[in-house]
Design an enzyme around this catalytic site. Structure first.
Site, PDB file in Angstrom:
ATOM      1  CG  LEU A 182      40.040 -68.542 -12.736  1.00  0.00           C
ATOM      2  CD1 LEU A 182      40.163 -67.147 -12.138  1.00  0.00           C
ATOM      3  CD2 LEU A 182      40.265 -69.595 -11.663  1.00  0.00           C
ATOM      4  CG  ASP A 183      33.986 -72.857 -13.012  1.00  0.00           C
ATOM      5  OD1 ASP A 183      34.633 -73.398 -13.926  1.00  0.00           O
ATOM      6  OD2 ASP A 183      33.493 -73.486 -12.053  1.00  0.00           O
ATOM      7  NE  ARG A 184      29.421 -65.107 -18.148  1.00  0.00           N
ATOM      8  CZ  ARG A 184      29.006 -64.725 -19.341  1.00  0.00           C
ATOM      9  NH1 ARG A 184      29.026 -65.572 -20.346  1.00  0.00           N
ATOM     10  NH2 ARG A 184      28.581 -63.500 -19.545  1.00  0.00           N
ATOM     11  CB  VAL A 200      35.417 -68.286 -10.233  1.00  0.00           C
ATOM     12  CG1 VAL A 200      36.572 -68.231  -9.244  1.00  0.00           C
ATOM     13  CG2 VAL A 200      34.418 -69.378  -9.842  1.00  0.00           C
TER      14      VAL A 200
END
Length: 234
Positions: free
Chosen positions: A60-62, A64
């Site tokens: 997951l993107d940082r 998110v």
């Protein structure tokens, strides 16, 4: 930081709720990351000597938060990675976007190219060298204050995919400084959450489905409810 919320755990898999602003794995910042935090947690909880195995299945993107699965054995890691490759790992997100998508339910297909130097992903013409096809479906749940609450099913897992594709149709995510700086204020938290995660158990083959809800704070709390619908509704 607070202990990570565990959604499910057995001898093979660990499903957790990733807090926002923590990297999925170690990066150049050197900040604490999910993989390291969880390995240490397992080591302490089970009093394990030596190194703890934990496999990263997806990222997951940082900025998110939400549901995320890790593998506790190499066999589970291999089988879960195959679900990612075969697109049988079901990933569903909720997001708050600026504006209103052109239709209440739509399918977006773009070709994305990542600039590794700047970590910026762009929509490019089909056939562009190194570009990868990105597919998602979205469903508008509610609209208020010039924004829309949308539910998103990913059919591919490209870097920054939801953020880039929603921006491409004129609906950048609330708080996204990278792809929506023209409508967002500095310091706002991106409103993107890993809401639903489903996959066959790597050993028992049982179908598993997990949900995670975003925190009760703006802009999530302006909606009358965060709709918990089955994936069949999309």
């Amino acid at each position: 930081m607070k202990p990570v919320h565990i959604l499910f755990e057995d001898n093979h898999v660990l499903v957790v709720e990733k807090p926002v602003n923590i990297p999925s794995q170690e990066d150049a910042t050197g900040d604490p990351d999910m993989l390291t935090i969880l390995k240490e947690d397992i080591k302490v909880r089970y009093n394990k000597p030596g190194n703890v195995y934990l496999g990263l299945v997806h990222r997951l993107d940082r900025p998110v938060g939400g549901a995320m699965v890790f593998a506790k054995t190499s066999k589970a890691a291999s089988r879960l990675s195959e679900t990612v490759r075969s697109r049988t790992l079901h990933k569903e997100y909720i997001a708050v976007v600026h504006g209103h998508p052109p239709t209440t339910h739509g399918k977006l297909v773009h070709h994305l190219l990542k600039d590794v130097r700047t970590n910026i992903v762009s929509v490019v013409p089909k056939g562009t060298r190194d570009a990868k096809e990105a597919i998602l479906e979205y469903h508008v749940l509610e609209q208020a204050d010039g924004m829309s609450l949308v539910r998103v099913v990913l059919h591919t897992g490209r870097p920054h995919q939801i953020r880039v594709q929603m921006n491409a149709i004129g609906c950048p995510l609330f708080g996204d400084q990278k792809y929506g700086a023209h409508v967002n204020k500095a310091g706002q938290q991106i409103a993107l959450w890993s809401f639903e995660l489903g996959f066959p158990h790597p050993v028992t083959k049982e179908s598993l489905l997990f949900h995670s809800l975003p925190p009760d704070m703006y802009p999530w709390n302006i909606w009358s409810e965060l709709h918990v619908q089955s994936k069949s509704d999309l």
